[in-house]
Design an enzyme around this catalytic site. Sequence first.
Site, mmCIF file in Angstrom:
data_model
loop_
_atom_site.group_PDB
_atom_site.id
_atom_site.type_symbol
_atom_site.label_atom_id
_atom_site.label_comp_id
_atom_site.label_asym_id
_atom_site.label_seq_id
_atom_site.Cartn_x
_atom_site.Cartn_y
_atom_site.Cartn_z
ATOM 1 N N SER A 157 102.107 40.661 48.722
ATOM 2 C CA SER A 157 101.445 39.541 49.035
ATOM 3 C C SER A 157 101.816 38.583 47.919
ATOM 4 C CB SER A 157 99.969 39.660 49.453
ATOM 5 O OG SER A 157 99.079 38.494 49.337
ATOM 6 N N TYR A 182 92.162 43.186 45.132
ATOM 7 C CA TYR A 182 93.323 43.144 46.170
ATOM 8 C C TYR A 182 94.423 42.738 45.585
ATOM 9 C CZ TYR A 182 95.900 41.221 50.133
ATOM 10 O OH TYR A 182 96.990 40.849 50.932
#
Length: 326
Positions: A157, A182
């Site tokens: 990501s 994350y």
Amino acid sequence: MEQPSVASGFGASSTAGEVLRGIDLRGKLAVVTGGYSGLGHEMTHALAGAGARVIVPARRPMEARATLANMAGVSVVEMDLADLDSVRTFARDLVEEGNAVDIVVANAGVMACPETRLANGWELQFAVNHLGHFVLVARLWPLLVKASSARVVVMSSGAHAITNIRWDDPHFDKGYERWQAYGQSKTANILFAVGLDAIGKEHGIRAFAVHPGNILTPLQRHLTRAEMVEAGWVDENGRLVDPSFKTPEQGAATAVWAATSPHLSGLGGLYCEDCGIAPVATSLAEPGVQSYALDPGSAFRLWRLSAKLTGDDPADIGVEQARPSR
């Protein structure tokens, strides 16, 4: 550190179906984690539509079978990335079948969840997004080698720009912050692809990390609507208002392109987005891949850490022989 440029003929608006048009995957076997929900569902649909046999390891197998019931050539097997014994059992059974695995898409993951720890104290996002997939590939290694030209696609990501690996505290024992956790897991995904490609290419295994773009999927389950409104993604009624967001079909395109495109023959260890190879960002504010996520030394360091934590190492290659090089 640079990434090569490839003219794929596709872009941000391309769909997974368009990317695979004209590509024959009959006789190929793909494993897609989380392949029954969100982007994974679209990847499974596209790969199966091109003729591949697709195995979907799923933490909720009954839900997965119901969702994928009408897809020919798709089977579901129970597996939980947070339970390494479950991952090893899944892989052991597949190895016993003996069929070469041509494609692995490490797609399943969690994002920005409340602080959650496994029984051994591991932080959930690092454990599921990275370590579970590390063990999966380790245990499937002989089947990837058997394919002679396998590809492993690791979903990352743009959030990798949040942080490098927290080498002194990867499990956030000194204080948890969900977005930092994350971001670290997404940096780990890229470094895993870099390290895997370095040791796998002599066996015909090439690895790529992929940023799918911004897409509303069940991955956002831990975010409130208010948070998404504040981010400018949706309005107060939950309707998408950010024009940069892709559809799930578009979001799945770069992963299946990385898994199958002839434009990537002879290449690997790269970070891809919008059906192409992303540039290296010159600052944290720029799009593209951060240089720290491509660093061979960091990839080697993460490899050693992952092998130590899990007790697994693809092909039983000692970490001293697994040093990535570019």
